[in-house]
Design a protein around this motif. Structure first.
Motif, PDB file in Angstrom:
ATOM      1  N   TYR A   1       0.877  -1.115  -0.085  1.00  0.00           N
ATOM      2  CA  TYR A   1      -0.052   0.049   0.080  1.00  0.00           C
ATOM      3  C   TYR A   1       0.900   1.342   0.210  1.00  0.00           C
ATOM      4  O   TYR A   1       0.539   2.164  -0.625  1.00  0.00           O
ATOM      5  CB  TYR A   1      -0.763   0.028   1.173  1.00  0.00           C
ATOM      6  N   THR A   2       1.720   1.058   0.688  1.00  0.00           N
ATOM      7  CA  THR A   2       2.740   2.277   0.845  1.00  0.00           C
ATOM      8  C   THR A   2       3.652   2.628  -0.568  1.00  0.00           C
ATOM      9  O   THR A   2       3.824   3.640  -0.943  1.00  0.00           O
ATOM     10  CB  THR A   2       3.693   2.271   2.054  1.00  0.00           C
ATOM     11  N   ASN A   3       4.127   1.506  -1.178  1.00  0.00           N
ATOM     12  CA  ASN A   3       4.645   1.555  -2.356  1.00  0.00           C
ATOM     13  C   ASN A   3       3.910   2.072  -3.435  1.00  0.00           C
ATOM     14  O   ASN A   3       4.027   2.839  -4.319  1.00  0.00           O
ATOM     15  CB  ASN A   3       5.330   0.298  -2.854  1.00  0.00           C
ATOM     16  N   LEU A   4       2.696   1.598  -3.557  1.00  0.00           N
ATOM     17  CA  LEU A   4       1.572   2.110  -4.481  1.00  0.00           C
ATOM     18  C   LEU A   4       1.400   3.596  -4.373  1.00  0.00           C
ATOM     19  O   LEU A   4       1.275   4.305  -5.210  1.00  0.00           O
ATOM     20  CB  LEU A   4       0.384   1.353  -4.327  1.00  0.00           C
ATOM     21  N   LEU A   5       1.153   4.061  -3.206  1.00  0.00           N
ATOM     22  CA  LEU A   5       0.825   5.461  -2.924  1.00  0.00           C
ATOM     23  C   LEU A   5       2.155   6.479  -3.401  1.00  0.00           C
ATOM     24  O   LEU A   5       2.086   7.301  -3.831  1.00  0.00           O
ATOM     25  CB  LEU A   5       0.782   5.873  -1.315  1.00  0.00           C
TER      26      LEU A   5
ATOM     27  N   PRO B   1       3.650  10.784  -5.822  1.00  0.00           N
ATOM     28  CA  PRO B   1       5.181  11.012  -5.196  1.00  0.00           C
ATOM     29  C   PRO B   1       5.251  12.253  -4.384  1.00  0.00           C
ATOM     30  O   PRO B   1       6.152  12.351  -3.451  1.00  0.00           O
ATOM     31  CB  PRO B   1       6.086  10.899  -6.385  1.00  0.00           C
ATOM     32  N   ASP B   2       4.673  13.283  -4.750  1.00  0.00           N
ATOM     33  CA  ASP B   2       4.805  14.553  -4.069  1.00  0.00           C
ATOM     34  C   ASP B   2       4.289  14.451  -2.603  1.00  0.00           C
ATOM     35  O   ASP B   2       4.952  15.313  -1.787  1.00  0.00           O
ATOM     36  CB  ASP B   2       4.084  15.863  -4.769  1.00  0.00           C
ATOM     37  N   VAL B   3       3.089  13.882  -2.313  1.00  0.00           N
ATOM     38  CA  VAL B   3       2.617  13.776  -1.273  1.00  0.00           C
ATOM     39  C   VAL B   3       3.136  12.785  -0.400  1.00  0.00           C
ATOM     40  O   VAL B   3       3.387  13.094   0.758  1.00  0.00           O
ATOM     41  CB  VAL B   3       1.151  13.580  -1.393  1.00  0.00           C
TER      42      VAL B   3
END
Length: 303
Positions: free
Chosen positions: A78-82, A87-89
């Motif tokens: 989930y973290t890698n997908l976000l 990428p800015d957030v």
């Protein structure tokens, strides 16, 4: 007159003599190829749905661990997908947890899909039917004195050298008393069917079918298999990967059996090949056709 007619009826019921010509071989070969093609397609479809079912069960087990055991394995993807999507957030975020009901909702969807997979009959149609196809076909072929043999040799027979007999030594069993003799009126036990020589399976005949027809059809089928293998090798030779695959030891063409070598020598006109490669009983039951007759092109006319 009555005993003679009764004996004739018994002989006709005990043996079957089909027409020994090229047209019969061709029709029977097309029928056999259709059976083997259907069985192979069903097995491939069964493998695909089994793989889907396996992945579904793995996903359900993973989500159960997330919901019941409160693990955090779902946070990593989930973290890698976000990070990839935003990428800015989320570029500097080390770990991000999904919504608490995300894993529960996804688990509910997968469990519903699993229940529908069985309740809708998809399992019986896509997986169970592939296991019943060959037994049902053999049940119908029994009336025609035929059997579709798709048995494969055991896995241990494919490896000539195995370390297990040296590690786990099996003690020799002492010879017990001789078994009691079987009474003469008891039926003889049926011999087990050996594994098929062809990995796709092969059609075998009952002993009630004429031996000459069986041997002639086996020669016809072997010639067809060799010609098809040669055509497939020629198709693979057109690419560099296919040329490498053709040089592998498991893709080498098998040697012709002695009966087929004897057949080619007999067709040359000398008549000495059958003495070398064909047993005596085979010569008596299936004599070689003469050149120019209807049976002579039985091996050459395979397409």
């Amino acid at each position: 007159m009555a005993p003679t007619s009764r004996n004739q009826r018994q002989q006709s019921r005990a043996s079957f003599h089909p027409s020994n010509d090229t047209a019969t071989y061709r029709d029977l070969l097309l029928f056999e190829e259709r059976l083997k093609t259907n069985a192979a397609q069903l097995q491939r479809r069964k493998s695909r749905y089994q793989l889907f079912l396996f992945h579904l069960l793995i996903a359900i087990a993973f989500l159960l661990s997330e919901v019941l055991l409160q693990t955090s394995f779902l946070d990593i993807p989930y973290t890698n997908l976000l990070r990839k999507v935003l990428p800015d957030v989320y570029g500097g975020v080390e770990s991000s947890k999904p919504h608490p009901y995300f894993a529960s909702g996804l688990l509910f969807v997968l469990v519903t899909a699993l229940l529908l997979f069985f309740a809708s009959g998809m399992y019986a149609e896509k997986i169970a039917y592939a296991n019943r196809y060959v037994p049902h076909a053999n049940k119908a072929l029994r009336n025609f004195n035929m059997y579709l043999n798709v048995r494969r040799p055991p896995l241990r027979s494919t490896f000539s050298i195995s370390p297990f007999p040296f590690i786990f030594h099996r003690p020799t069993q002492s010879r017990g008393p001789s078994p009691t003799p079987r009474p003469s009126n008891a039926p003889a036990p049926m011999a087990p069917i050996p594994p098929a020589n062809n990995p796709r399976g092969e059609l075998i005949f009952s002993s009630r079918v004429d031996r000459g027809f069986r041997e002639s059809y086996e020669r016809y089928r072997a010639a067809f298999e060799r010609k098809r293998d040669r055509r497939e090798r020629d198709e693979r030779d057109k690419t560099w990967t296919g040329r490498i695959a053709n040089k592998m030891p498991w893709n080498q063409p098998p040697d012709a059996p002695p009966a087929l070598v004897a057949l080619s020598r007999t067709a040359s006109g000398r008549g000495r090949g059958s003495v070398v490669g064909t047993p005596l009983g085979s010569r008596r039951s299936s004599p070689m056709p003469r050149p120019g007759t209807r049976d002579s092109p039985a091996v050459r006319t395979v397409d």
